[in-house]
Design a protein around this motif. Structure first.
Motif, PDB file in Angstrom:
ATOM      1  N   LEU A   1       0.829  -1.207   0.000  1.00 38.11           N
ATOM      2  CA  LEU A   1       0.000   0.000   0.000  1.00 38.11           C
ATOM      3  C   LEU A   1       0.860   1.253   0.000  1.00 38.11           C
ATOM      4  CD1 LEU A   1      -2.718  -1.126   2.568  1.00 38.11           C
ATOM      5  CD2 LEU A   1      -3.054  -0.763   0.122  1.00 38.11           C
ATOM      6  N   TYR A   2       2.035   1.157   0.622  1.00 41.09           N
ATOM      7  CA  TYR A   2       2.921   2.322   0.710  1.00 41.09           C
ATOM      8  C   TYR A   2       3.586   2.620  -0.633  1.00 41.09           C
ATOM      9  CZ  TYR A   2       6.530   5.477   2.477  1.00 41.09           C
ATOM     10  OH  TYR A   2       7.337   6.558   2.685  1.00 41.09           O
ATOM     11  N   VAL A   3       4.134   1.587  -1.275  1.00 46.61           N
ATOM     12  CA  VAL A   3       4.848   1.799  -2.540  1.00 46.61           C
ATOM     13  C   VAL A   3       3.924   1.660  -3.747  1.00 46.61           C
ATOM     14  CG1 VAL A   3       7.022   1.027  -1.547  1.00 46.61           C
ATOM     15  CG2 VAL A   3       5.568  -0.639  -2.693  1.00 46.61           C
ATOM     16  N   GLN A   4       2.698   1.127  -3.523  1.00 48.51           N
ATOM     17  CA  GLN A   4       1.663   0.996  -4.545  1.00 48.51           C
ATOM     18  C   GLN A   4       2.047   0.060  -5.686  1.00 48.51           C
ATOM     19  OE1 GLN A   4      -0.122   4.706  -5.734  1.00 48.51           O
ATOM     20  NE2 GLN A   4       0.105   5.607  -3.702  1.00 48.51           N
ATOM     21  N   VAL A   5       2.937  -0.880  -5.397  1.00 51.19           N
ATOM     22  CA  VAL A   5       3.244  -1.975  -6.318  1.00 51.19           C
ATOM     23  C   VAL A   5       3.364  -3.244  -5.483  1.00 51.19           C
ATOM     24  CG1 VAL A   5       4.421  -0.559  -8.044  1.00 51.19           C
ATOM     25  CG2 VAL A   5       5.729  -1.556  -6.162  1.00 51.19           C
ATOM     26  N   ARG A   6       3.283  -4.367  -6.145  1.00 51.28           N
ATOM     27  CA  ARG A   6       3.337  -5.634  -5.423  1.00 51.28           C
ATOM     28  C   ARG A   6       4.782  -5.983  -5.066  1.00 51.28           C
ATOM     29  NH1 ARG A   6       0.595 -11.379  -7.305  1.00 51.28           N
ATOM     30  NH2 ARG A   6       1.373 -12.639  -5.567  1.00 51.28           N
ATOM     31  N   PRO A   7       5.080  -6.152  -3.778  1.00 47.78           N
ATOM     32  CA  PRO A   7       6.434  -6.570  -3.382  1.00 47.78           C
ATOM     33  C   PRO A   7       6.682  -8.021  -3.786  1.00 47.78           C
ATOM     34  CG  PRO A   7       5.177  -5.660  -1.527  1.00 47.78           C
ATOM     35  CD  PRO A   7       4.213  -5.937  -2.625  1.00 47.78           C
ATOM     36  N   VAL A   8       7.928  -8.442  -3.646  1.00 49.74           N
ATOM     37  CA  VAL A   8       8.281  -9.842  -3.907  1.00 49.74           C
ATOM     38  C   VAL A   8       7.492 -10.721  -2.944  1.00 49.74           C
ATOM     39  CG1 VAL A   8      10.124 -11.563  -3.841  1.00 49.74           C
ATOM     40  CG2 VAL A   8      10.570  -9.270  -4.755  1.00 49.74           C
ATOM     41  N   SER A   9       6.905 -11.778  -3.471  1.00 49.43           N
ATOM     42  CA  SER A   9       6.082 -12.661  -2.640  1.00 49.43           C
ATOM     43  C   SER A   9       6.857 -13.913  -2.265  1.00 49.43           C
ATOM     44  CB  SER A   9       4.802 -13.039  -3.377  1.00 49.43           C
ATOM     45  OG  SER A   9       5.104 -13.692  -4.603  1.00 49.43           O
ATOM     46  N   ASN A  10       6.382 -14.584  -1.220  1.00 49.00           N
ATOM     47  CA  ASN A  10       6.995 -15.828  -0.749  1.00 49.00           C
ATOM     48  C   ASN A  10       5.915 -16.860  -0.470  1.00 49.00           C
ATOM     49  OD1 ASN A  10      10.103 -15.736  -0.107  1.00 49.00           O
ATOM     50  ND2 ASN A  10       9.323 -13.682   0.355  1.00 49.00           N
ATOM     51  N   SER A  11       6.331 -18.110  -0.482  1.00 50.32           N
ATOM     52  CA  SER A  11       5.410 -19.203  -0.187  1.00 50.32           C
ATOM     53  C   SER A  11       5.946 -20.006   0.982  1.00 50.32           C
ATOM     54  CB  SER A  11       5.230 -20.102  -1.419  1.00 50.32           C
ATOM     55  OG  SER A  11       4.684 -19.373  -2.500  1.00 50.32           O
ATOM     56  N   LEU A  12       5.038 -20.662   1.668  1.00 56.72           N
ATOM     57  CA  LEU A  12       5.415 -21.440   2.853  1.00 56.72           C
ATOM     58  C   LEU A  12       4.535 -22.668   2.904  1.00 56.72           C
ATOM     59  CD1 LEU A  12       7.358 -21.144   5.309  1.00 56.72           C
ATOM     60  CD2 LEU A  12       5.447 -20.139   6.569  1.00 56.72           C
ATOM     61  N   ASN A  13       5.160 -23.823   2.972  1.00 55.49           N
ATOM     62  CA  ASN A  13       4.404 -25.067   3.017  1.00 55.49           C
ATOM     63  C   ASN A  13       5.070 -25.981   4.027  1.00 55.49           C
ATOM     64  OD1 ASN A  13       3.545 -27.851   2.234  1.00 55.49           O
ATOM     65  ND2 ASN A  13       2.419 -26.715   0.668  1.00 55.49           N
ATOM     66  N   ASP A  14       4.426 -26.171   5.140  1.00 52.92           N
ATOM     67  CA  ASP A  14       5.036 -27.027   6.161  1.00 52.92           C
ATOM     68  C   ASP A  14       3.960 -27.793   6.922  1.00 52.92           C
ATOM     69  OD1 ASP A  14       3.901 -25.383   8.153  1.00 52.92           O
ATOM     70  OD2 ASP A  14       5.631 -24.075   8.160  1.00 52.92           O
ATOM     71  N   LYS A  15       4.412 -28.767   7.675  1.00 46.52           N
ATOM     72  CA  LYS A  15       3.505 -29.566   8.492  1.00 46.52           C
ATOM     73  C   LYS A  15       4.157 -29.781   9.843  1.00 46.52           C
ATOM     74  CE  LYS A  15       0.796 -33.831   8.548  1.00 46.52           C
ATOM     75  NZ  LYS A  15       0.471 -35.082   7.830  1.00 46.52           N
ATOM     76  N   ASP A  16       3.411 -29.443  10.866  1.00 44.31           N
ATOM     77  CA  ASP A  16       3.864 -29.665  12.246  1.00 44.31           C
ATOM     78  C   ASP A  16       5.111 -28.857  12.600  1.00 44.31           C
ATOM     79  OD1 ASP A  16       1.815 -31.515  12.518  1.00 44.31           O
ATOM     80  OD2 ASP A  16       3.082 -33.179  11.881  1.00 44.31           O
ATOM     81  N   THR A  17       5.400 -27.783  11.889  1.00 44.24           N
ATOM     82  CA  THR A  17       6.552 -26.957  12.245  1.00 44.24           C
ATOM     83  C   THR A  17       6.219 -26.131  13.482  1.00 44.24           C
ATOM     84  OG1 THR A  17       7.273 -26.826   9.957  1.00 44.24           O
ATOM     85  CG2 THR A  17       8.134 -25.166  11.469  1.00 44.24           C
ATOM     86  N   VAL A  18       7.088 -26.215  14.473  1.00 42.75           N
ATOM     87  CA  VAL A  18       6.900 -25.456  15.705  1.00 42.75           C
ATOM     88  C   VAL A  18       7.827 -24.250  15.728  1.00 42.75           C
ATOM     89  CG1 VAL A  18       7.086 -25.519  18.232  1.00 42.75           C
ATOM     90  CG2 VAL A  18       6.156 -27.494  16.994  1.00 42.75           C
ATOM     91  N   LEU A  19       9.077 -24.451  15.299  1.00 43.64           N
ATOM     92  CA  LEU A  19      10.065 -23.383  15.350  1.00 43.64           C
ATOM     93  C   LEU A  19      10.625 -23.124  13.946  1.00 43.64           C
ATOM     94  CD1 LEU A  19      11.966 -21.423  16.857  1.00 43.64           C
ATOM     95  CD2 LEU A  19      13.481 -23.375  17.307  1.00 43.64           C
ATOM     96  N   THR A  20      10.466 -21.886  13.466  1.00 46.80           N
ATOM     97  CA  THR A  20      11.031 -21.474  12.180  1.00 46.80           C
ATOM     98  C   THR A  20      12.059 -20.382  12.439  1.00 46.80           C
ATOM     99  OG1 THR A  20       8.941 -21.954  11.051  1.00 46.80           O
ATOM    100  CG2 THR A  20      10.527 -20.544   9.894  1.00 46.80           C
TER     101      THR A  20
END
Length: 503
Positions: free
Chosen positions: A314-333
């Motif tokens: 919203l601040y820069v009015q363009v889409r920043p670089v995106s990331n994905s996250l796919n995990d199962k049962d992760t407690v600590l990242t």
């Protein structure tokens, strides 16, 4: 009388917000999101924040709000109309509250209080009828359970009957007739009295009629009526009528209290949806995607695709670089890597999306499925105390102590550069002593850190349910701002910044 637009069977009143909601608001830069939603309207902003900071942990409630949001997005004129009526209702409630306070401070406050109550009730019922008509007009096009049930509830209220009865009771303020009966026992003792009937003026001509014509009217037309001309008796009758009106107000009080409560609850709900609608329109203008997230159980896998940082977008009015996250049962990242590599931005993107998911709002991602937490805590590094009453490390430890006292099994803890205000060795030891007991209690933690000794120690222990992400850096020093799985980096590559800024 409830609108029930946030929950199927209850209002948000009494629901507990996040324990550290002020830290969440500050650390995640939510002020940028709220300003966009409210368009600098303080009335909307306060109500949106009060809804946003109350976590929803039931997937059914999140889906309930999603459906209402979709209905309002398809029928934007309806949200504008309902919001306009809501603002007028809140002004009525505020005015009545002020008049009530003013009347309490006056010696002759009886008549003023009654008049204020009658006017507030009359105008509120008229607004409710207007609100019902607006919803009924769109009823056939609405698909959400929340708005359809809203229409059904309000169309079943006997508003016409209320309005007719109240119109007659308004004789006290506009003029009219009140018929009283008095029971007289032996010895001309007044036993009891009651207001049998009342009606406001039916003939407008009588309002400004001269005294002579009025006397003639009562002699010829109303032959069974005696016109009282004694000033002393008129004063007594005025007090008599006031007493009856105060008794009538006792019956009005539950309705007045319910109307006041309705306008407050409804304003909070409709302001929230108005803000969401404004945000959706702004995101469409900027071609920034939103999705409707979903909550998952502990046995289901977290699935996040193309997540980006909303406040930055919203601040820069363009889409920043995106990331994905796919995990199962992760407690600590644990997230490490190059300075200015996007680690803190990624952490904020997840925190913002999680807060939005848990208040039923659309999420800045292509797909967002995550667990639902009863408590979310943020612990981001802060500037040193301006009053120099304590150092940064002391301030950090004090905040962490407060957070730990509120943590539970279904909490989420987001840490950004925590314990970096001391040496590498001491900071790593403190981090290990704080994080590991929480990990053992299965409290989910996502942590950005430059404490290599701490990150390497945890990595080498090969603990279950842990994940290590690294901010990607190309060989020439360029940052991609993507988080990729990898062994904790020993260096933060500060020399890259030195070469860029200095050389």
């Amino acid at each position: 009388m409830n609108s029930f637009l946030l929950y199927p069977e209850k209002t948000i009143a009494g629901e507990e917000p996040y324990p550290s909601f002020q830290d969440i608001y500050k650390d995640l830069n939510l002020n940028i999101v709220l300003k966009t939603m409210a368009q600098d309207d303080v009335f909307i902003m306060e109500h949106i924040r009060s809804v946003m900071m109350v976590p929803v942990c039931e997937p059914a409630v999140i889906a309930y709000r999603h459906a209402v949001i979709q209905d309002f997005y398809c029928h934007r004129d309806l949200i504008d109309t309902m919001y306009g009526i809501c603002r007028r209702g809140m002004r009525l409630a505020d005015r009545y509250k002020k008049e009530l306070e003013q009347n309490r401070n006056k010696s002759a406050s009886g008549a003023g209080a009654v008049i204020s109550a009658l006017n507030f009730t009359a105008e509120s019922i008229a607004l409710l009828k207007e609100l019902t008509a607006a919803a009924e007009e769109r009823k056939q096009d609405l698909k959400s359970e929340g708005l359809r049930r809203f229409c059904e509830r309000f169309s079943s209220y006997p508003l016409d009957d209320f309005q007719e009865f109240h119109r007659n009771a308004m004789f006290y303020t506009t003029g009219g007739e009140g018929i009283f009966s008095i029971r007289i026992s032996g010895g001309l003792k007044l036993d009891s009295s009651r207001l049998c009937k009342c009606r406001s003026y039916s003939a407008a001509a009588l309002k400004n009629t001269s005294r002579k014509i009025l006397k003639l009217y009562y002699k010829i037309v109303k032959r069974d009526t005696i016109l009282v001309e004694s000033e002393e008796l008129e004063r007594d009758l005025h007090a008599f009528v006031d007493i009856h009106m105060h008794h009538l107000m006792k019956f009005y009080q539950p309705l007045i209290a319910e109307l006041s409560s309705f306008w407050f609850d409804f304003s909070r709900e409709i302001s929230f949806y108005k803000g969401v609608n404004t945000l959706q329109n702004r995101m469409a203008e900027l071609s920034l995607p939103l999705c409707y997230g979903e909550g998952c159980t502990d046995s289901e896998q977290k699935d996040i695709v193309d997540l980006y940082e909303l406040s930055l977008a919203l601040y820069v009015q363009v889409r920043p670089v995106s990331n994905s996250l796919n995990d199962k049962d992760t407690v600590l990242t644990i997230i490490t890597g190059a300075n200015q590599g996007g680690k803190s931005t990624f952490l904020r993107s997840f925190g913002i999306a999680q807060v939005l998911l848990q208040c039923g709002m659309p999420v800045p991602a292509s797909k967002f499925r995550s667990h639902l937490y009863s408590k979310i805590h943020t612990h981001f590094t802060r500037k040193e105390d301006a009053m120099l009453s304590r150092g940064r490390l002391e301030e950090e430890l004090k905040r962490m102590s407060g957070i730990i006292s509120h943590l539970s099994r279904d909490s989420l803890l987001l840490l950004n550069e925590s314990f970096a205000s001391t040496t590498e060795k001491e900071g790593s030891q403190i981090a290990y002593n704080v994080i590991m007991p929480l990990y053992q209690k299965k409290i989910e933690i996502m942590m950005v850190t430059h404490l290599h000794e701490f990150a390497s120690r945890v990595y080498e222990e090969h603990l279950d349910n842990t994940e290590f992400l690294v901010a990607e850096r190309k060989e020439n020093g360029d940052r991609t701002f993507r988080m990729i799985p990898g062994k904790p980096h020993y260096s933060s590559y500060g020399t890259d910044l030195y070469k860029y800024m200095i050389e």
